[in-house]
Design a protein around this motif. Structure first.
Motif, PDB file in Angstrom:
ATOM      1  N   TRP A  80       6.207   2.684 -66.691  1.00  0.00           N
ATOM      2  CA  TRP A  80       6.975   3.793 -66.121  1.00  0.00           C
ATOM      3  C   TRP A  80       7.950   3.322 -65.040  1.00  0.00           C
ATOM      4  O   TRP A  80       8.879   4.019 -64.688  1.00  0.00           O
ATOM      5  N   ARG A  81       7.737   2.112 -64.523  1.00  0.00           N
ATOM      6  CA  ARG A  81       8.638   1.547 -63.521  1.00  0.00           C
ATOM      7  C   ARG A  81       9.766   0.734 -64.141  1.00  0.00           C
ATOM      8  O   ARG A  81      10.714   0.361 -63.452  1.00  0.00           O
ATOM      9  N   VAL A  82       9.678   0.459 -65.441  1.00  0.00           N
ATOM     10  CA  VAL A  82      10.659  -0.392 -66.103  1.00  0.00           C
ATOM     11  C   VAL A  82      12.088   0.130 -65.975  1.00  0.00           C
ATOM     12  O   VAL A  82      13.019  -0.653 -65.719  1.00  0.00           O
ATOM     13  N   PRO A  83      12.351   1.447 -66.139  1.00  0.00           N
ATOM     14  CA  PRO A  83      13.749   1.912 -66.038  1.00  0.00           C
ATOM     15  C   PRO A  83      14.349   1.842 -64.632  1.00  0.00           C
ATOM     16  O   PRO A  83      15.563   2.007 -64.482  1.00  0.00           O
ATOM     17  N   VAL A  84      13.527   1.609 -63.622  1.00  0.00           N
ATOM     18  CA  VAL A  84      14.022   1.604 -62.246  1.00  0.00           C
ATOM     19  C   VAL A  84      14.817   0.333 -61.987  1.00  0.00           C
ATOM     20  O   VAL A  84      14.279  -0.782 -62.067  1.00  0.00           O
ATOM     21  N   ARG A  85      16.076   0.470 -61.688  1.00  0.00           N
ATOM     22  CA  ARG A  85      16.920  -0.703 -61.427  1.00  0.00           C
ATOM     23  C   ARG A  85      16.431  -1.456 -60.186  1.00  0.00           C
ATOM     24  O   ARG A  85      16.126  -0.858 -59.165  1.00  0.00           O
ATOM     25  N   GLY A  86      16.378  -2.759 -60.314  1.00  0.00           N
ATOM     26  CA  GLY A  86      15.938  -3.582 -59.204  1.00  0.00           C
ATOM     27  C   GLY A  86      14.444  -3.818 -59.158  1.00  0.00           C
ATOM     28  O   GLY A  86      13.981  -4.665 -58.398  1.00  0.00           O
TER      29      GLY A  86
END
Length: 382
Positions: A190-196
């Motif tokens: 679920w954190r994969v799409p977060v840039r950076g």
């Protein structure tokens, strides 16, 4: 012992909240209702590497050829198969002349077989989007339309999809569910799409990648000697700034990952040490953490008493709750929790043995070829 129990309890409480909230943010392909109009779809090239896949390739390949996506190219790359794979593919080709088949006769130096087959397939296709999948994955007819709808709606460069895992036996289902939980906690998708963010994802059964992003990172040449090529391809895409995400298939994509616990052990031996970057310190830390967090609370119920027993009973209950929560989100019943501590112990052994074999022999053996750690490290994804 009291402090250990309290720390473990805190870890499980945080994990339950993280997994419970995070998994609900993931897309589900079976929930996609309104795919875009056919004339809006990019062309897609499906690339399937196959080496000695006679057990599943018939059903898997026919399901790919039955996809109802309107702009589809299918290429199967036979990577030096020695069983009936080629004969089965040739028979299917008689009734599906649009199926293209490539064959590998020689594996270049510095490449792992699957990575080379995928790179070769990508170079011989023309689709705007590439779907890398395995020769044992079965698709519902509308699976690709649903996945492309997510790719387009979310403006992604890379979409990985977690398939439904078919396990022929209950012990295997338990081991698969246990591995699934550990994989989720390790990757936090679920954190994969977060840039950076450092989180990245890749699923060998379904990696959907825009060709422009794939070529920008150097394609599979970037991960040419990685046994965990799916994850490493995702890592390279994420590190170079391309937008990615994981979706749950909801059953529209399925695979019999392994046929037995023994096959699962043999398969994970190839990737276990690689997943930890070939670092002994990471193996030791992972084994200690797996044992202390996932096994000891259950053992403590047999060898402790008083407050320590009570705290570990709460910890064990939280562990069971987390396991059941996770498996039910993937569509399983949750009864696989019965062998959860045993599964955790098995994965401790897999990590230790994989590291020992790689270090003692100087490499890993897979599909009839030995790869040295020196060449793997030299060509590992940067």
């Amino acid at each position: 012992m009291t402090i250990l129990a309290l720390v473990t309890l805190l870890i499980f409480l945080v994990a339950i909240v993280d997994v419970g909230l995070g998994m609900r943010r993931l897309r589900r392909l079976d929930a996609v209702r309104q795919p875009p109009a056919p004339d809006a779809w990019p062309t897609v090239s499906v690339v399937i590497p196959a080496r000695d896949e006679e057990r599943h390739i018939g059903d898997a390949l026919r399901s790919v050829l039955a996809l109802d996506y309107p702009a589809l190219e299918v290429l199967l790359v036979d990577d030096r198969s020695t069983d009936r794979t080629a004969a089965i593919v040739d028979a299917i080709r008689l009734t599906h002349p649009h199926l293209r088949v490539g064959r590998v006769d020689h594996l270049p130096e510095g490449w792992m077989g699957k990575c080379h087959a995928l790179a070769l397939g990508a170079a011989q296709t023309t689709g705007e989007v590439l779907l890398f999948t395995d020769a044992d994955v079965v698709f519902a007819p509308d699976a690709l339309r649903r996945a492309m709808a997510v790719l387009e709606a979310d403006a992604l460069d890379h979409l990985a999809v977690a398939p439904r895992i078919i396990a022929p036996t209950f012990p295997l289902a338990c081991m698969v569910a246990t591995f699934g939980l550990f994989f989720t906690l390790f990757t936090r998708p679920w954190r994969v799409p977060v840039r950076g963010s450092r989180e990245h994802i890749g699923i060998g059964a379904f990696n959907l990648v825009r060709r422009g992003a794939y070529e920008a990172i150097g394609g599979h040449a970037r991960v040419r000697a990685c046994p965990d090529d799916d994850l490493q391809l995702g890592r390279a895409l994420k590190r170079d700034g391309h937008r990615q995400a994981l979706a749950l298939s909801g059953g529209v994509i399925a695979v019999e990952w392994y046929a037995s616990v023994r096959e699962l052990v043999d398969g994970l031996m190839k990737n276990a040490f690689a997943g930890l970057g070939y670092r002994v310190s990471a193996v030791v830390a992972s084994v200690v953490a797996l044992f202390v967090i996932n096994v000891w609370p259950f053992l403590a119920l047999l060898v402790t008493d008083g407050r320590v027993w009570q705290l570990n009973a709460i910890v064990a209950a939280c562990a069971v709750g987390l396991f059941v929560l996770h498996t039910r989100m993937y569509g399983s019943r949750g009864v696989e929790v019965l062998l959860y501590p045993a599964g955790a112990l098995l994965f401790c052994w897999i990590l230790l043995r994989a590291a020992w074999l790689a270090l003692s022999t100087g490499g890993i053996e897979w599909r009839g070829r030995f790869y040295t750690l020196e060449e793997i490290r030299a060509y590992r994804s940067r």
